[in-house]
Design an enzyme around this catalytic site. Sequence first.
Site, PDB file in Angstrom:
ATOM      1  CD  GLU A 154     -20.371   5.930 -14.268  1.00 20.88           C
ATOM      2  OE1 GLU A 154     -19.447   6.092 -13.436  1.00 20.88           O
ATOM      3  OE2 GLU A 154     -20.534   4.866 -14.920  1.00 20.88           O
TER       4      GLU A 154
ATOM      5  CG  PHE B 283      -6.004   7.365 -13.104  1.00 19.37           C
ATOM      6  CD1 PHE B 283      -5.994   6.121 -13.724  1.00 19.37           C
ATOM      7  CD2 PHE B 283      -6.905   7.581 -12.080  1.00 19.37           C
ATOM      8  CE1 PHE B 283      -6.856   5.116 -13.324  1.00 19.37           C
ATOM      9  CE2 PHE B 283      -7.766   6.584 -11.662  1.00 19.37           C
ATOM     10  CZ  PHE B 283      -7.744   5.342 -12.284  1.00 19.37           C
ATOM     11  CD  GLN B 284     -10.959   7.000 -13.255  1.00 16.09           C
ATOM     12  OE1 GLN B 284     -11.295   7.863 -12.439  1.00 16.09           O
ATOM     13  NE2 GLN B 284     -11.469   5.787 -13.248  1.00 16.09           N
TER      14      GLN B 284
ATOM     15  CE  LYS C 147      -9.740  15.176  -6.366  1.00 11.65           C
ATOM     16  NZ  LYS C 147      -9.112  13.821  -6.298  1.00 11.65           N
TER      17      LYS C 147
ATOM     18  CG  MET D  81     -38.055  -3.943 -34.317  1.00 11.64           C
ATOM     19  SD  MET D  81     -39.768  -4.162 -34.890  1.00 11.64           S
ATOM     20  CE  MET D  81     -40.650  -3.205 -33.660  1.00 11.64           C
TER      21      MET D  81
END
Length: 586
Positions: free
Chosen positions: A72, A134-135, A184, A497
């Site tokens: 993602e 869940f999630q 959902k 760096m």
Amino acid sequence: MDALLTKNKTATDPDKREQSKEKISGSEILLRCLVEEQVDKIFGYPGGAIMPIYDALYHFADRLTHILVRHEQGAIHAAQGYARVTGHPGVVFATSGPGATNLVTGLADALIDSTPLVCITGQVFAHLLGTDAFQETDVVNTTIPVTKWNIQVTEAKDIAPAVAKAFYIARTGRPGPVLVDITKNAQNEIIDAPEYRKCESIRTYKPKPVLQPDQVESAAKLINAAKRPYILAGQGILLSDATAELRAFSEKTGIPIACTLLGLGTIPTDHPNYVGFLGMHGNYGPNLNTNECDLLIAVGMRFDDRVTGNVNKYAKQAKVVHIEIDKAEINKIIKADVAVHADAKEALQALIKKCNPNKHEEWIASFTKLNDIEYEKVIRHEFNPTGIITMGEVINHLSILTNGEAIVVTDVGQHQMTTSRYYKYKNPRTNVTSGGAGTMGFALPAAMGAKLGVPEKQVVAVIGDGGYQMTVQELGTIMQYKIPVKILVLNNSFLGMVRQWQQLFHEKRYSFTEMANPDFIKLAEAYSIPARKVEKREDLQDAIQEMLDSNGPYFLEAVVGKEDCVFPMVPAGAGVAEVLLEAPKK
């Protein structure tokens, strides 16, 4: 006239029209909204909570192109690259929980760099909110600090208004990322297909301030009286499409222009009034003369600490005119004598009319003299080294071979500063980099998005070996969609760096900055991407040309000096005039 989401537009009788309304799901409403907003690319990754949207997307293949990334974070950086080169909001899909939280880095990057994004995240069923399902993650509260606006939608009827508002907020005023979290059940719910009305105003949100004539008059008075005026050009000029106005303003008044990191490309680097790149690793003349000018004209920039250095030592002798669309940035860091709270394009158009024709040839010549010193002390050795290949000469060759016209996407680190110094940008929206957040891993996915946004242009990702490995999995996306992006990795086997700071200020205590790298050539070949490694100077130009001439994606690794440093450098805590051209003597 606003388009309708309904397909049946022929019924005239109210009762018959009511009976003939099409029933569609919340997921299809969302996708029809995106079509109405003229979205053509979506970068995303499916999952359980966003599955209904992906199921509906299956039937929109002729209208919406979805790019399946490998992470993602790759999706949101790709959307950033797309937005930066096209000027249109990038669109991202992600599922709930870890899918949504994986967007946070990109959201923070986009917010500070003013990049318009519309992120759509799936969420668990509304009745499960707050149950640690869940999630399930509270993505709205998680992302409040890193979005311009966000909202959670729990009913299908609210999807179209939320999406319309999201696009309006993302693209107007100072652009930025927005997020719409859709449960959902709202995705699954079947309702009458609504009418989609694009958002054109919000009562409590005024994105474009009204230009105040008195502010313009006051600014023009200071400009006309100045002997050593100096324009600091920021990304706001690009965002307001004001590059022509900037050039006309500078040419009429004779005022020199220096660019911030994100302002590079606002004016061609070969323009006689362009004097260089500002900031910690910027050009010698622009930094020193910040403390010699009598008037600073800051346009579409926010006085970032990498530009100002120690603010107590910054331009104390100068008056300041600050042209800025975001009122929060005015007087936040540097106090303005005249603040022009306005869109950069409108402000410059007004100033062109009010300011007198002038020339500042001696003042511009002072920048040239200082930059000549920089050339002798730094650039000449970078371009004509005697030892191993330098980053400077690689970028110099790239600039010459592309005539400064490629879109160059950089990651974060030494290679980023070297590219900003030595690539000779000719056109707007060709410099894509992570500025305020300094996000390693940005370049590879951002270059994919940039190439998909403007497929007709050459896109080159310049990346360090450290940042490259943070999102290297996106080679899979490049392979799957055959995205012809060119990847140039400058490999010094260090987090360069950080190592430079350790070398200069921590007595060479290289604490966990040296990297054991994989065989990058084999890695590229595993993804069916042609690859080449160059270690000898005599092969460098030919290797870069081969990369540029390739029809598809191409990977080039250039092995560069392990302990090379990027100079000039304004050390932390120092003023802009305290520039180092070489390592301090011990």
